[in-house]
Design an enzyme around this catalytic site. Sequence first.
Site, mmCIF file in Angstrom:
data_model
loop_
_atom_site.group_PDB
_atom_site.id
_atom_site.type_symbol
_atom_site.label_atom_id
_atom_site.label_comp_id
_atom_site.label_asym_id
_atom_site.label_seq_id
_atom_site.Cartn_x
_atom_site.Cartn_y
_atom_site.Cartn_z
ATOM 1 N N HIS A 51 -2.884 -2.465 8.400
ATOM 2 C CA HIS A 51 -4.180 -2.528 7.631
ATOM 3 C C HIS A 51 -4.563 -1.181 7.105
ATOM 4 O O HIS A 51 -4.894 -0.431 7.640
ATOM 5 C CB HIS A 51 -5.172 -3.264 8.174
ATOM 6 C CG HIS A 51 -6.477 -3.579 7.468
ATOM 7 N ND1 HIS A 51 -6.742 -4.354 6.424
ATOM 8 C CD2 HIS A 51 -7.367 -2.839 7.912
ATOM 9 C CE1 HIS A 51 -7.988 -4.072 6.036
ATOM 10 N NE2 HIS A 51 -8.646 -3.332 6.889
ATOM 11 N N HIS A 97 0.808 -1.140 -0.036
ATOM 12 C CA HIS A 97 -0.057 -0.104 0.015
ATOM 13 C C HIS A 97 0.825 1.351 -0.015
ATOM 14 O O HIS A 97 0.112 2.290 -0.150
ATOM 15 C CB HIS A 97 -1.078 0.000 1.343
ATOM 16 C CG HIS A 97 -1.968 -1.123 1.236
ATOM 17 N ND1 HIS A 97 -2.655 -1.402 0.125
ATOM 18 C CD2 HIS A 97 -2.019 -2.075 2.049
ATOM 19 C CE1 HIS A 97 -3.559 -2.331 0.320
ATOM 20 N NE2 HIS A 97 -3.117 -2.893 1.567
ATOM 21 N N LYS A 148 -4.789 -10.496 -7.325
ATOM 22 C CA LYS A 148 -5.601 -9.866 -6.436
ATOM 23 C C LYS A 148 -6.688 -8.858 -7.117
ATOM 24 O O LYS A 148 -6.272 -8.129 -8.040
ATOM 25 C CB LYS A 148 -4.530 -8.874 -5.420
ATOM 26 C CG LYS A 148 -5.223 -8.181 -4.311
ATOM 27 C CD LYS A 148 -4.133 -7.364 -3.228
ATOM 28 C CE LYS A 148 -4.954 -6.832 -2.196
ATOM 29 N NZ LYS A 148 -4.435 -5.944 -1.330
#
Length: 160
Positions: free
Chosen positions: A155, A42, A65
């Site tokens: 996350h 990310h 993904k």
Amino acid sequence: MVPKLFTSQICLLLLLGLSGVGGSLHAKPRQFTRAQWFAIQHVSLNPPQCTTAMRVINNYQRRCKDQNTFLRTTFANVVNVCGNPNITCPRNRTLHNCHRSRFQVPLLHCNLTNPGAQNISNCKYADRTERRFYVVACDNRDPRDSPRYPVVPVHLDTTI
């Protein structure tokens, strides 16, 4: 009573694991800590186009993904967001370790355009860029993480 309680606890742990509370069914590769895997998936100041950027992630996970978001900022900047006030995670309301960015950042959203691809080298993605706030879940660092940051992002919960 004890065997029933013990059995209930095992069932609860299995349920939590399958529902993703303890982690994703598409778990991180074992060689990485949760923070390291977060950074790979990310964080990138200048990610290439999605099809190229996603190759690294897909090679580790051995699958295409479906979607991914890159924050066009530094890991240190995301770590600083972990110092913002705790909020309930918008996408998983049972978690309370989320933090919202104070500033919008440029994002690169990648969406898989050929979900039937049989070979990970054939995964193709559409790119979408925008500026948004983001919400990350943060935890205490793993012993394998740099001691520089005691609390680290693990996350990407959502973008706003």
